[in-house]
Structure formats: structure tokens, C-alpha cells
Design an enzyme around this catalytic site. Structure first.
Site, PDB file in Angstrom:
ATOM      1  N   ARG B 122       0.817  -1.228   0.000  1.00  0.00           N
ATOM      2  CA  ARG B 122       0.000   0.000   0.000  1.00  0.00           C
ATOM      3  C   ARG B 122       0.841   1.265   0.000  1.00  0.00           C
ATOM      4  O   ARG B 122       0.308   2.361  -0.160  1.00  0.00           O
ATOM      5  CB  ARG B 122      -0.944  -0.024   1.203  1.00  0.00           C
ATOM      6  CG  ARG B 122      -1.816  -1.270   1.165  1.00  0.00           C
ATOM      7  CD  ARG B 122      -2.774  -1.334   2.298  1.00  0.00           C
ATOM      8  NE  ARG B 122      -3.863  -0.376   2.112  1.00  0.00           N
ATOM      9  CZ  ARG B 122      -4.842  -0.203   2.997  1.00  0.00           C
ATOM     10  NH1 ARG B 122      -4.847  -0.898   4.103  1.00  0.00           N
ATOM     11  NH2 ARG B 122      -5.792   0.674   2.770  1.00  0.00           N
ATOM     12  N   GLN B 128      -1.789   2.494  -5.991  1.00  0.00           N
ATOM     13  CA  GLN B 128      -2.972   3.138  -5.376  1.00  0.00           C
ATOM     14  C   GLN B 128      -4.276   2.830  -6.090  1.00  0.00           C
ATOM     15  O   GLN B 128      -5.308   2.643  -5.451  1.00  0.00           O
ATOM     16  CB  GLN B 128      -2.792   4.653  -5.343  1.00  0.00           C
ATOM     17  CG  GLN B 128      -2.157   5.143  -4.065  1.00  0.00           C
ATOM     18  CD  GLN B 128      -2.317   6.648  -3.914  1.00  0.00           C
ATOM     19  OE1 GLN B 128      -3.086   7.291  -4.637  1.00  0.00           O
ATOM     20  NE2 GLN B 128      -1.586   7.207  -2.978  1.00  0.00           N
ATOM     21  N   ASP B 131      -5.928  -0.372  -5.016  1.00  0.00           N
ATOM     22  CA  ASP B 131      -6.032  -0.602  -3.574  1.00  0.00           C
ATOM     23  C   ASP B 131      -7.485  -0.852  -3.141  1.00  0.00           C
ATOM     24  O   ASP B 131      -8.210   0.050  -2.732  1.00  0.00           O
ATOM     25  CB  ASP B 131      -5.431   0.586  -2.831  1.00  0.00           C
ATOM     26  CG  ASP B 131      -5.232   0.295  -1.350  1.00  0.00           C
ATOM     27  OD1 ASP B 131      -5.780  -0.721  -0.867  1.00  0.00           O
ATOM     28  OD2 ASP B 131      -4.530   1.072  -0.680  1.00  0.00           O
ATOM     29  N   SER B 134      -8.409  -0.037   0.523  1.00  0.00           N
ATOM     30  CA  SER B 134      -8.712   1.367   0.736  1.00  0.00           C
ATOM     31  C   SER B 134     -10.081   1.735   0.153  1.00  0.00           C
ATOM     32  O   SER B 134     -10.888   2.386   0.820  1.00  0.00           O
ATOM     33  CB  SER B 134      -7.605   2.200   0.085  1.00  0.00           C
ATOM     34  OG  SER B 134      -7.905   3.557   0.200  1.00  0.00           O
ATOM     35  N   TYR B 227      -0.201   1.183   9.434  1.00  0.00           N
ATOM     36  CA  TYR B 227      -1.033   0.481  10.416  1.00  0.00           C
ATOM     37  C   TYR B 227      -0.523   0.733  11.829  1.00  0.00           C
ATOM     38  O   TYR B 227       0.633   1.104  12.028  1.00  0.00           O
ATOM     39  CB  TYR B 227      -1.009  -1.034  10.162  1.00  0.00           C
ATOM     40  CG  TYR B 227      -1.807  -1.465   8.976  1.00  0.00           C
ATOM     41  CD1 TYR B 227      -3.198  -1.527   9.048  1.00  0.00           C
ATOM     42  CD2 TYR B 227      -1.184  -1.797   7.778  1.00  0.00           C
ATOM     43  CE1 TYR B 227      -3.945  -1.919   7.954  1.00  0.00           C
ATOM     44  CE2 TYR B 227      -1.918  -2.189   6.671  1.00  0.00           C
ATOM     45  CZ  TYR B 227      -3.300  -2.259   6.763  1.00  0.00           C
ATOM     46  OH  TYR B 227      -4.032  -2.627   5.688  1.00  0.00           O
TER      47      TYR B 227
END
Lengths: 378, 378
Positions: B122, B128, B131, B134, B227
Site C-alpha cells: 500500500r 494506489q 487498492d 482502501s 497500520y
């Protein structure tokens, strides 16, 4: 002796309660005694102990009915409850006098003073704080827009993300009274592209002030007391035809057109429903046993069309936001109680221009002029 | 020969679809052939004829599986589906490689090239547009806030009416990743008073830029890849104790703390749940078979406590906004397809820093370093 006021537990399916702990404590401070039927507030998230703490006595239904001078309810009492009432007691609520004459007659026979919120003269400014139709419509409009957003399979707002841009939802609100304006405001908050339609051209300013587009048809129907007048069959047909074009362009259609005591106008025809794209959401706030604004809508039921459109029968929206709706309802009830009592006495002045209309029955008579007209009494 | 891409109908309970008519028409224009299993899009309001019009062939499941070079799915294939796959086929989806090693091993045995969105690096900006975690978290966060507003018994916004003023709802979002930020933004749109909590102090700026209050505890847990790191038992205890105070002050608590492939952290203890006031709404986005953030939450179920608080197990929020979620998912899938094909050939370069991670299995081998680590392979 303090006046005894009580609130009853409503029938199944009604989550609201006519009295809240906050209003109880205000009434108790003003020297009223308050009785609450066991469990009356549970569905509105007001447990019995919250009422006890506020100064009420939690009692069984018989005691709540027999001991009270004034009984507050949301919906009309059942025939069995009416049989328990005594001459001289007052009852306040949405008693449905214009659509249920049997209840009115039964209350009159019992010589009960029945104060029906449907009969409140809405143009008297002194009566605004008692206006349950307005307070509950406001809740209903908010809830209808939220429910529509929750059922819709896409975003209401425009979303710009790494995976591309999602277009905002297009929401059309038919009927821009109190409920319609709240629905418009809520859908706008959520970022939808909103338009509002009304037969009353005067609504344009209110709709536009919320940032929505005002739509109108060639039919104009301003009526009395802020309501729309009933249209002729030709006008209705023309309105339906012109609305069909607006409806087809929108993802979510919220309808709010009600005429007190009469069948709601059909705004969305079967043809519009059949032609609606998959995922279209209709929320019919007028859905009731009398009919609704959307062809095929059913009260408190969601109907899914073959093409995948949903028609939500949403006549019970205020009951679905029960704490907020009860708060407002209880404040309206408190305003009436304060207005009809003085020095620990119940004073129902039939010559007062609010009470003389609000009172459906007193001492065995039908009082309200509007109700007498509707019932074709001299 | 055009590359054949197919999308399958998902298992019951999953409303999303991995390919939308819009993406079909884009792929067809770029010389792909697209097969869609019958009824694959129905729950996302994409009927078969919409795919046909976009240029896809609507086929039965066997044909969709046997004819495809690349198969796109939302969720991991069943054991039966895996048995139908052939060596050299590619499959793309949320294949749960970190939590379901049996599926990974079965795909490896079949010599299938399995591209698992959970393994996408990520932090690589080129990835992106692929993803899925997301894009789906974004949908889930929006939907969670809407669902909370719809279930809550009061208004989210402050309301000033003739019958008095209603206070705005207080909403607390625990975990301010993509889902949390969307939940905050949506609750703010609706007019609630919102605060956001995260163990990562760096989230403060994002939360505050949405107009919400940032809350933090004395435990700080910034980890890798954006994270949070796993906390020690002592830190967890301390965090829970400090959070309990915040939780008790709010009407709606939305929790979003997930750690890929591991049991979600318990943020709301049984004590906080038991002490929650009537009408409190907990929405647990981490609710799964592994557990959740809220004590007693159950996947896809609403649990009502004795005191009248609701715990909504909301691990399936993206599936509950199926059209928007599918649109985003399909765009992510298209980005992968475009990335792994060239001149009508499937090109899976294991040395590419995106593909080398995204690829769970190829030619019978476990490729992804992260997965090899998790599976304790050398």
C-alpha cells in the site's frame, strides 16, 4: 389537590411515548402529579426508572387510566380503553377525528373531553408550541431522507477517490411542507443533488433557501391553511404526466403530500414505478391505509419491483426516530396541559380560539367547528 | 486472440460484483473479451442486460470459469470453484491469504496465479489505483455512519424547532484509518458532534481537518505501513480503561480497528457495553469470525443489551452499499488487469515490486514475501 396527568403505553408498532422524563420533571415542579404506565417509554429508550427519577409514579394501565384527570397518548385509544374512561376526564393525542368518526362518537358518549392534535388551528401563532403535526412531520422528513440514504446502493455525496469519482445521488422531494423541507435539508447535508416540487408556487423560496432546485408543473394548487387544495381529475392527470419526467431523472424520490382526513394524492403512477431503474428508492411518507403518493406503496412495508426499484411505505417515520419524536411530542403535550389548567383546575374554555378547535368532544358534544363540518353536523 | 476476463457470481450474503458494466465497456474497447456469470450483478443493481449492452457475454458459471484467462471475484473462491480452475489461469480478488492458508495451498496446487488484494503493497504509489482495501474501507466508513444515524433514536444534527431544541448526537470513531475518516466525515455532514481516536498520534491532523476532535490515550502505537502496531497486554488494558471514559460520553461509537490477518483489538470492553445508556449505538466494522472491537459483537447481527444499547456487527458494510462498492472494486480490478497484461498476453513479472507482492501463488509456488513470512516458509 394536584392535577393528575398520565401517559399510557401505546399499541404494538408505535415506538413513541407521549410523556418523557424531562417533561415529567417539569410538570412535577409545576405541581402536577404524573403517572406513567409500566413500560410506556421502553421503545423510545426511556426506561421506567428514568420516569421514577423524574418524579413520576410508574403504575399499571388501570391505575393510569382511572386516576388521571388528563391522559396523554400518541395515537387514538382503542375501543377497550375508551370503555375505561370516565366523564370529565380529558384525553390528548392524535385521535384521528377526521378519519375515525367511531372513536370520536365513543369519546363523546363517554362525556370525555377529547383534545385532538389534528384539529389544532395551525395559523394561530399561540398554538405553535402545541403543533404535533408540525413537530412529527419534521422528524419524519429527517428520518425519511436518512432511510433513503441507508437503503440506496450508492453514495449520496460526490466522492473523489484514488479509484475514481462517484457522482452524487439525485434526490427529488415531492411536497415541500415541513416534512419535505426537512427531507431536502437532510439530503443536502449528505451531499446529494436535491430538487423539491410543490403545487404551491409560494414554496419556491423555502426550497431554494436550502440550496435545492425548485421544480413546478403547470398545475398550481395553493389552498387554505398552508395546505395544497385538492386538484381536479384533469389537473391531477396533467401533474402526474409532468412529474413522470422529473421522477425518471432521479435516483431517490421522497413523497410527502398529505391532505388532512383525505386519501393522499397519487403523484407517482404505476408507469413511473414500472419504468424506474434498478436501485431507485421511493420513500412514501403518505403511505397509509387510505393509500399513498406512490402507486403500489404499502404501509410499513418495502415493495421491490421486478426491475429492482424499492417502494418504502414510510407513514411511520416519526415512530422510527422514537426518542426525538417523543421529546417533541411531549413538549407539545406539555404546552396543551399548561394551556388548559389553572390553579390546579382543568379549564377548557370552548370560546378560546385554540381550545374551541382542538376540542373534538366535551360533555357529550362535538365541539370543533371543523369536525362538525366534516361530520356534516349543523 | 483477445484475453478473456470473467466475473463470477458471489456466494450468498455478498452483494458486490467484481466487474461493472462501465468497466466491461472499457475493457472491451481495449480488446479484452469479457464473460459475466448469469445474475452476477443483480444484488448490486446491475442486471444481466446492462452487461450485454456493455459488450460482455452473459454465460453460465462453468463457461465463465473454463474460458477465462483472468477471473475476477470479490471474495475467495469456494473449494468447489478451485477444483474447476486450470493451471495458468489468474484469479484476482480478496482471497484471504493471511487468514485462510487452505485456500492459498489449494490455489498453489492447481498452479493458478492468485492475485490477492490483501497483499498489495500500500505504500507503492503506483499501486494506489489497485487498492481494494482502501476503496472498500472508504465505502464501509460512509455506510457505517449512515447506518448508525438510521438506527439511532434521535437526530444527528442539532434541531431548533417551535417545540424546543434537540441537542446534536455525540459520535466517537475509534480508529481513524480510511474507514474511520469517512465515518467521521459522514457524521460531520449530518451535523453530529464528532471525535476520533487513534493510537497513531500522526492521525491528529487528518481528524482535525474534518472538524472533529482528536482524542488520544497515553498509549501510542504507530506501526509499519501506516497500520498501528500490536499493543502489549498492559498497553491494551490501559487503552481500554482510558477509552471507557470517552465511550460513556458518546451516543454512537463506531469502531474500525483492524490488523491484517490478526484478531482485531478489543477496544470496547464488556463493562463499557453493560454500562452504555439506553439507545447507545455501537457499530463494529471489525466484527468478523476472528472477533471484533466491541465485546459481544457478532458478524452481520445486531445484539441489543438489557439496558437497550445496540451492538451492530458491521463487517459487511461495503457489501451493504453494493453499487458504489462494486464500482470502486471493479476499477481496482481493471487497474490490475491492465497492469498484468500486454499485447493480449498475461505477463506476471514476479520481480515487479507490486506484482511480486500481490501474487500469492504462481506455478505451484507461494510468491509473496509477506505471505511466506506469515506462513513461516523459508
Amino acid at each position: 389537590m394536584a392535577i393528575v396527568v398520565s401517559a399510557l403505553k401505546e399499541a404494538d408498532g408505535e415506538n413513541r411515548v407521549a410523556m418523557t422524563p424531562d417533561i415529567v420533571s417539569r410538570l412535577v415542579k409545576s405541581n402536577y402529579e404524573v403517572l406513567i404506565e409500566q413500560g410506556a417509554g421502553v421503545n423510545a429508550f426511556y426506561p421506567d426508572d428514568a420516569y421514577t427519577q423524574a418524579g413520576a409514579k410508574v403504575v399499571d394501565r388501570n391505575e393510569a387510566i382511572s386516576q388521571a384527570s388528563i391522559i396523554a397518548m400518541i395515537d387514538k385509544p382503542s375501543a377497550a380503553t375508551i370503555q375505561q374512561l370516565k366523564a370529565g376526564q380529558a384525553i390528548i393525542g392524535l385521535l384521528a377525528p377526521l378519519t375515525d368518526q367511531d372513536t370520536v362518537k365513543a369519546l363523546a358518549e363517554k362525556k370525555v373531553s377529547a383534545l385532538a392534535f389534528e384539529l389544532l388551528p395551525r395559523t394561530v401563532s399561540r398554538a405553535q408550541t402545541m403543533d404535533v403535526l408540525s413537530s412529527q412531520s419534521s422528524v419524519a422528513g429527517y428520518k425519511a431522507a436518512l432511510l433513503a440514504a441507508d437503503r440506496f446502493s450508492r453514495y449520496f455525496p460526490m466522492m473523489i477517490t484514488a479509484a475514481g469519482t462517484a457522482k452524487p445521488a439525485k434526490v427529488l422531494v415531492l411536497g415541500t411542507g415541513v416534512a419535505g423541507l426537512q427531507a431536502i435539508g437532510t439530503a443536502k447535508r449528505l451531499g446529494a443533488v436535491v430538487s423539491g416540487y410543490d403545487v404551491r408556487p409560494a414554496s419556491r423560496g423555502e426550497v431554494e433557501s436550502l440550496g435545492a432546485t425548485f421544480l413546478t408543473t403547470s398545475v398550481s394548487g395553493a389552498g387554505e391553511g398552508g395546505y395544497a387544495r385538492q386538484l381536479t381529475p384533469e389537473e391531477t392527470q396533467q401533474q402526474q404526466d409532468e412529474l413522470a419526467g422529473f421522477i425518471a431523472e432521479n435516483n431517490v424520490i421522497i413523497t410527502t403530500a398529505q391532505v388532512p382526513g383525505r386519501k393522499p394524492p397519487l403523484l407517482v403512477t404505476q408507469k413511473s414505478v414500472d419504468e424506474a431503474k434498478p436501485g431507485t428508492i421511493f420513500v412514501d411518507l403518505a403511505a397509509s391505509e387510505l393509500g399513498g403518493n406512490v402507486a403500489g406503496s404499502k404501509p410499513a412495508t418495502t415493495v421491490t419491483t421486478d426491475a429492482g426499484a424499492q417502494i418504502i411505505g414510510a407513514g411511520d417515520m416519526a415512530s422510527q426516530l422514537p426518542s426525538a419524536a417523543s421529546d417533541m411530542f411531549a413538549k407539545n403535550v406539555q404546552a396543551v396541559i399548561t394551556y388548559i389548567t389553572k390553579d390546579d383546575q382543568l379549564t377548557l374554555d370552548v370560546d378560546d380560539d385554540v381550545i374551541g378547535e382542538l376540542l373534538a368532544t366535551k360533555d357529550g358534544e362535538i365541539i370543533s367547528n371543523r369536525l362538525r363540518g366534516a361530520m356534516k353536523l349543523p
